[in-house]
Enzyme design. Structure first.
Site, PDB file in Angstrom:
ATOM      1  N   LYS A   1      31.243 -26.739   2.614  1.00 29.72           N
ATOM      2  CA  LYS A   1      32.179 -25.764   3.172  1.00 29.72           C
ATOM      3  C   LYS A   1      33.310 -25.494   2.198  1.00 29.72           C
ATOM      4  O   LYS A   1      33.751 -24.356   2.055  1.00 29.72           O
ATOM      5  CB  LYS A   1      32.732 -26.259   4.506  1.00 29.72           C
ATOM      6  CG  LYS A   1      31.694 -26.182   5.600  1.00 29.72           C
ATOM      7  CD  LYS A   1      32.334 -26.266   6.961  1.00 29.72           C
ATOM      8  CE  LYS A   1      31.295 -26.151   8.048  1.00 29.72           C
ATOM      9  NZ  LYS A   1      31.391 -27.164   9.069  1.00 29.72           N
TER      10      LYS A   1
ATOM     11  N   LYS B   1      26.105 -20.179  10.221  1.00 31.10           N
ATOM     12  CA  LYS B   1      27.093 -19.096  10.307  1.00 31.10           C
ATOM     13  C   LYS B   1      27.754 -18.886   8.948  1.00 31.10           C
ATOM     14  O   LYS B   1      27.998 -17.759   8.535  1.00 31.10           O
ATOM     15  CB  LYS B   1      28.122 -19.489  11.381  1.00 31.10           C
ATOM     16  CG  LYS B   1      29.372 -18.632  11.437  1.00 31.10           C
ATOM     17  CD  LYS B   1      29.192 -17.464  12.348  1.00 31.10           C
ATOM     18  CE  LYS B   1      30.286 -16.437  12.329  1.00 31.10           C
ATOM     19  NZ  LYS B   1      31.642 -16.860  12.571  1.00 31.10           N
TER      20      LYS B   1
ATOM     21  N   LYS C   1      19.434 -23.251   4.895  1.00 31.41           N
ATOM     22  CA  LYS C   1      19.622 -23.657   6.286  1.00 31.41           C
ATOM     23  C   LYS C   1      20.236 -22.498   7.071  1.00 31.41           C
ATOM     24  O   LYS C   1      21.104 -21.789   6.541  1.00 31.41           O
ATOM     25  CB  LYS C   1      20.571 -24.864   6.269  1.00 31.41           C
ATOM     26  CG  LYS C   1      21.134 -25.276   7.586  1.00 31.41           C
ATOM     27  CD  LYS C   1      22.184 -26.357   7.408  1.00 31.41           C
ATOM     28  CE  LYS C   1      23.573 -25.800   7.624  1.00 31.41           C
ATOM     29  NZ  LYS C   1      24.608 -26.774   7.917  1.00 31.41           N
TER      30      LYS C   1
HETATM   31  P1  TYM Z   1      27.551 -27.446  14.453  1.00 34.42           P
HETATM   32  O1  TYM Z   1      28.374 -26.795  15.500  1.00 34.42           O
HETATM   33  O2  TYM Z   1      27.637 -26.939  13.063  1.00 34.42           O
HETATM   34  O3  TYM Z   1      26.045 -27.464  14.881  1.00 34.42           O
HETATM   35  C1  TYM Z   1      25.682 -27.910  16.171  1.00 34.42           C
HETATM   36  C2  TYM Z   1      24.352 -28.627  16.099  1.00 34.42           C
HETATM   37  O4  TYM Z   1      23.365 -27.735  15.597  1.00 34.42           O
HETATM   38  C3  TYM Z   1      22.666 -28.351  14.523  1.00 34.42           C
HETATM   39  N1  TYM Z   1      22.292 -27.332  13.554  1.00 34.42           N
HETATM   40  C4  TYM Z   1      21.057 -27.194  13.080  1.00 34.42           C
HETATM   41  N2  TYM Z   1      19.922 -27.872  13.336  1.00 34.42           N
HETATM   42  C5  TYM Z   1      18.807 -27.463  12.687  1.00 34.42           C
HETATM   43  N3  TYM Z   1      18.784 -26.419  11.818  1.00 34.42           N
HETATM   44  C6  TYM Z   1      19.899 -25.693  11.540  1.00 34.42           C
HETATM   45  N4  TYM Z   1      19.858 -24.658  10.714  1.00 34.42           N
HETATM   46  C7  TYM Z   1      21.106 -26.083  12.184  1.00 34.42           C
HETATM   47  N5  TYM Z   1      22.375 -25.612  12.153  1.00 34.42           N
HETATM   48  C8  TYM Z   1      23.084 -26.393  12.990  1.00 34.42           C
HETATM   49  C9  TYM Z   1      23.693 -29.313  13.903  1.00 34.42           C
HETATM   50  O5  TYM Z   1      23.057 -30.321  13.140  1.00 34.42           O
HETATM   51  C10 TYM Z   1      24.363 -29.847  15.137  1.00 34.42           C
HETATM   52  O6  TYM Z   1      23.620 -30.892  15.705  1.00 34.42           O
HETATM   53  N6  TYM Z   1      30.411 -31.456  13.764  1.00 34.42           N
HETATM   54  C11 TYM Z   1      29.358 -30.884  14.568  1.00 34.42           C
HETATM   55  C12 TYM Z   1      29.726 -30.756  16.038  1.00 34.42           C
HETATM   56  C13 TYM Z   1      30.157 -32.036  16.637  1.00 34.42           C
HETATM   57  C14 TYM Z   1      29.322 -33.089  17.072  1.00 34.42           C
HETATM   58  C15 TYM Z   1      30.191 -34.095  17.566  1.00 34.42           C
HETATM   59  C16 TYM Z   1      27.945 -33.264  17.092  1.00 34.42           C
HETATM   60  C17 TYM Z   1      31.465 -32.396  16.868  1.00 34.42           C
HETATM   61  N7  TYM Z   1      31.473 -33.649  17.424  1.00 34.42           N
HETATM   62  C18 TYM Z   1      29.706 -35.301  18.066  1.00 34.42           C
HETATM   63  C19 TYM Z   1      27.448 -34.476  17.594  1.00 34.42           C
HETATM   64  C20 TYM Z   1      28.324 -35.468  18.084  1.00 34.42           C
HETATM   65  C21 TYM Z   1      29.041 -29.499  14.021  1.00 34.42           C
HETATM   66  O7  TYM Z   1      29.833 -28.906  13.362  1.00 34.42           O
HETATM   67  O8  TYM Z   1      27.848 -29.009  14.450  1.00 34.42           O
END
Ligand code: TYM
Length: 339
Positions: free
Chosen positions: A113, A202, A199
């Protein structure tokens, strides 16, 4: 009994990667008898990139609506906004005091990022500690996430073990990540500069959002990058984004049929994209309706989130009290902590 926990940032309307990588596997685990689920909207995490209150609020609703649209039963589980549970920021502070700065510097997601942002906040740097607090706050056992988040779960285990070694094994429950092989990295709709599947994210602008209206969704699917193999030649399904995405959504039988079409001369990519569009409507048709219902009934979303905050807050208070007393602080005073 296993406690399942996962969160989705409210930086956007959840995309197909979020759904296949985390929301749907999470709901499946939540529906497994004996499991208890904590699913939340990580709206504090969003503040690392979203600084428009209206956008933040709207995306928080969209993320909540996506969880409900995909079928999360909030009566059985815990469903809340991260920001409704103030204990989580206090726990974040505790964790940062036990985790080496040099380890945080190794976070892949920060490096990714940071490369794309002109101004990097310290919040973005400490973000894995907020995520660790999200997990440790509720004594979670299993965290369903996509591959990009696995390193953060390693950090969570690491910081919890460091604290447990110092203050006793019962201070924190040590969680484990759960990632399904087939959806650990859902690819986006075009390849990166090196020609690799990037991947879906957004930040790269390569997402498919299944909750978009028909016209936008169709346009998006039609813009998926394909190669220039002419119509009359056979195509390679294994290097085609359209086929890969189709295989993640359609049944095994439908996927085998599409594969056959690729291997015969005469199939055009436009037709394959049309099949993907139809498969998305078929698989997510009901979810799309429910999503629109909730986005038109935000009072209902607010009510569910309010009830969820009360339930989750009780657990957070208990866990934080336990951790406070281990570290040498008294219980939180506002709930009648002893003098
Ligand atoms: P975030 O919001 O970026 O993504 C949410 C979830 O979606 C999964 N993900 C994907 N899986 C497969 N292929 C992709 N292209 C893809 N893009 C996103 C992410 O791996 C994630 O599981 N920091 C985290 C949110 C969070 C969280 C937590 C997750 C905050 N606290 C505690 C688990 C436990 C995040 O930014 O995910």
């Amino acid at each position: 009994m296993a406690r399942i926990l996962t969160g989705i940032q409210s930086t956007n309307v959840p995309h197909l990667g979020n759904m296949l990588g985390a929301i749907l596997p999470g709901i499946e685990l939540a529906n497994t008898p004996g499991n208890e689920a904590f699913f939340f909207i990580a709206d504090f995490h969003s503040l690392t990139t979203v600084h428009d209150p209206e956008v933040l609020r709207e995306n928080t609703y969209a993320t909540a609506a996506a969880w409900l649209a995909c079928g999360f039963d909030t009566e059985k589980g815990f469903f809340y906004r991260q920001s409704d549970i103030p204990e989580v920021t206090e726990l974040t502070w505790f964790l940062t005091c036990f985790f080496p700065f040099s380890r945080l510097e190794l976070a892949h997601s920060f490096k990714d990022k940071a490369d794309n942002l002109s101004q990097v906040s310290s919040g973005l740097f400490f973000y894995p500690m907020l995520m660790a607090a999200d997990i440790l706050m509720y004594d979670a056992n299993v965290v369903p996430v996509g591959k990009d988040q696995r390193q953060h779960i390693e950090f969570t285990r690491d910081v919890a073990e460091r604290i447990n070694n110092r203050f006793g094994a019962e201070t924190f429950v040590i969680p484990e990540a759960r990632t399904e092989e087939s959806v650990q990295v859902v690819p986006g709709i075009f390849k990166d500069a090196e020609g690799n599947f990037a991947k879906m994210s957004k930040s790269y602008g390569n997402t498919i959002v299944v909750f978009e209206d028909d016209k936008k969704l169709r346009k998006r699917i039609m813009s998926i990058q394909t190669d220039t193999t002419p119509m009359e030649e056979v195509k390679n399904p294994d290097t085609c984004l359209v086929y890969t995405l189709y295989s993640l959504i359609a049944t095994a039988e439908q996927t085998a049929e599409l594969r056959e079409a690729y291997l015969k001369p005469g199939m055009g990519y436009g037709w394959a994209k049309e099949q993907l569009y139809k498969a998305i409507l078929e698989r997510f048709g009901e979810a799309r309706e429910r999503y629109n219902f909730y986005m038109g009934n935000k009072k209902e979303l607010d009510l569910k989130l309010q009830e969820g905050a009360e339930k989750a807050g009780t657990v957070a208070y208990e866990v934080l009290s336990r951790v406070r007393s281990k570290l040498g602080y008294k219980k939180l005073a506002y709930f009648g902590g002893e003098i």
